[in-house]
Scaffold this active site. Structure first.
Site, short mmCIF file in Angstrom:
data_model
loop_
_atom_site.label_atom_id
_atom_site.label_comp_id
_atom_site.label_asym_id
_atom_site.label_seq_id
_atom_site.Cartn_x
_atom_site.Cartn_y
_atom_site.Cartn_z
N ARG A 81 -25.26 9.88 -32.69
CA ARG A 81 -24.76 10.38 -31.40
C ARG A 81 -23.22 10.34 -31.37
NH1 ARG A 81 -28.37 12.92 -27.81
NH2 ARG A 81 -26.66 12.59 -26.37
N PHE A 123 -31.37 24.79 -17.19
CA PHE A 123 -31.06 25.44 -18.47
C PHE A 123 -32.25 25.51 -19.43
CE2 PHE A 123 -29.67 20.93 -18.86
CZ PHE A 123 -30.43 20.53 -19.94
N HIS A 176 -28.53 18.74 -32.54
CA HIS A 176 -29.34 17.87 -31.69
C HIS A 176 -29.45 16.52 -32.37
CE1 HIS A 176 -32.78 16.25 -29.43
NE2 HIS A 176 -33.20 15.80 -30.60
N THR A 207 -22.24 16.13 -25.23
CA THR A 207 -23.04 17.36 -25.12
C THR A 207 -22.16 18.60 -25.00
OG1 THR A 207 -24.72 16.05 -23.96
CG2 THR A 207 -24.90 18.45 -23.80
N LYS A 213 -28.43 23.45 -35.18
CA LYS A 213 -28.92 24.49 -34.26
C LYS A 213 -28.54 25.90 -34.75
CE LYS A 213 -28.94 21.47 -30.17
NZ LYS A 213 -28.50 21.35 -28.75
N ASN A 272 -24.17 24.00 -28.98
CA ASN A 272 -23.34 22.85 -29.37
C ASN A 272 -23.70 22.30 -30.76
OD1 ASN A 272 -25.75 21.74 -28.63
ND2 ASN A 272 -24.95 20.38 -27.06
N ARG A 305 -19.53 18.32 -32.54
CA ARG A 305 -19.56 19.27 -31.41
C ARG A 305 -18.16 19.75 -31.04
NH1 ARG A 305 -24.44 16.39 -27.95
NH2 ARG A 305 -26.12 17.75 -28.67
P1 ADP Z 1 -27.84 16.12 -25.73
O1 ADP Z 1 -28.20 17.21 -26.72
O2 ADP Z 1 -26.40 15.71 -25.84
O3 ADP Z 1 -28.78 14.93 -25.79
P2 ADP Z 1 -29.25 16.95 -23.32
O4 ADP Z 1 -30.43 16.21 -23.87
O5 ADP Z 1 -28.82 16.64 -21.92
O6 ADP Z 1 -27.97 16.75 -24.27
O7 ADP Z 1 -29.53 18.51 -23.37
C1 ADP Z 1 -30.24 19.09 -24.43
C2 ADP Z 1 -29.54 20.36 -24.85
O8 ADP Z 1 -29.61 21.29 -23.78
C3 ADP Z 1 -28.05 20.23 -25.14
O9 ADP Z 1 -27.76 19.75 -26.44
C4 ADP Z 1 -27.58 21.65 -24.94
O10 ADP Z 1 -27.88 22.49 -26.07
C5 ADP Z 1 -28.43 22.09 -23.75
N1 ADP Z 1 -27.76 21.86 -22.47
C6 ADP Z 1 -27.51 20.66 -21.89
N2 ADP Z 1 -26.88 20.81 -20.71
C7 ADP Z 1 -26.74 22.15 -20.52
C8 ADP Z 1 -26.17 22.97 -19.51
N3 ADP Z 1 -25.63 22.42 -18.41
N4 ADP Z 1 -26.20 24.30 -19.67
C9 ADP Z 1 -26.76 24.86 -20.77
N5 ADP Z 1 -27.32 24.16 -21.78
C10 ADP Z 1 -27.30 22.82 -21.66
MG MG Z 2 -30.84 14.89 -25.43
#
Ligand code: ADP
Ligand code: MG
Length: 140
Positions: free
Chosen positions: A87, A59, A117, A93, A11, A114, A104
């Site tokens: 993962r 978000f 992806h 996350t 990212k 973070n 992360r």
């Molecule tokens: P992951 O990337 O771990 O699969 P998600 O699919 O839930 O997590 O979310 C996608 C992306 O959105 C996250 O990697 C992060 O960059 C962002 N994100 C997730 N939750 C939040 C939040 N509560 N506030 C701000 N950004 C968020």
């Molecule tokens: Mg996701």
């Protein structure tokens, strides 16, 4: 478990800090192979399409603006149980909740910034790979 492919994105927070190589080393050390990779800058519309599954989340707009704010490196990782393994290497996350030694935890700046992806299922991996890559660009 069979050999799988998964989509990874380094990212903008990580490319800004010149962490592409350090993150790629984590994947390779864990046994994943980078079988396709390119650096690009997503438009806001492309980021919105990629993250459409999250469009009802609070978000979403911020996430799409962030993901189009700078360069990303999109890549296909291949290996045994690659979706789940990636993962695990990425960590939770929210970097604050991620295990020590995960990408992360070690590199993430915030729950949004973070660093990486990773696809969350084999079905989504196939869709996300097809979003960025043609078959010709994936060399196993
Ligand atoms: P992951 O990337 O771990 O699969 P998600 O699919 O839930 O997590 O979310 C996608 C992306 O959105 C996250 O990697 C992060 O960059 C962002 N994100 C997730 N939750 C939040 C939040 N509560 N506030 C701000 N950004 C968020
Ligand atoms: Mg996701």
């Amino acid at each position: 478990m069979a050999i799988q492919k998964t989509l990874s994105i380094i990212k903008p927070d990580a490319t800004a800090r010149n962490l592409t190589g350090a993150i790629n080393a984590r994947f390779e050390q864990a046994g994943l192979r980078i079988v396709a990779q390119k650096r690009l800058r997503l438009t806001l519309a492309q980021a919105a399409q990629f993250y459409a599954v999250h469009q009802e989340r609070a978000f979403y707009n911020s996430l799409c603006e962030y993901m189009s704010s700078g360069p990303v490196v999109v890549q296909v990782l291949a290996g045994e149980d690659a979706v789940a393994l990636n993962r695990q290497i990425m960590g939770a996350t929210n970097p604050a909740n991620a295990e020590v030694g995960t990408i992360r935890r070690d590199f993430g700046e915030s729950i949004e910034h973070n660093s990486v992806h990773g696809s969350d299922s084999e079905e989504n991996a196939q869709q996300e790979i097809a979003f960025f890559f043609s078959g010709l660009e994936i060399v196993e």
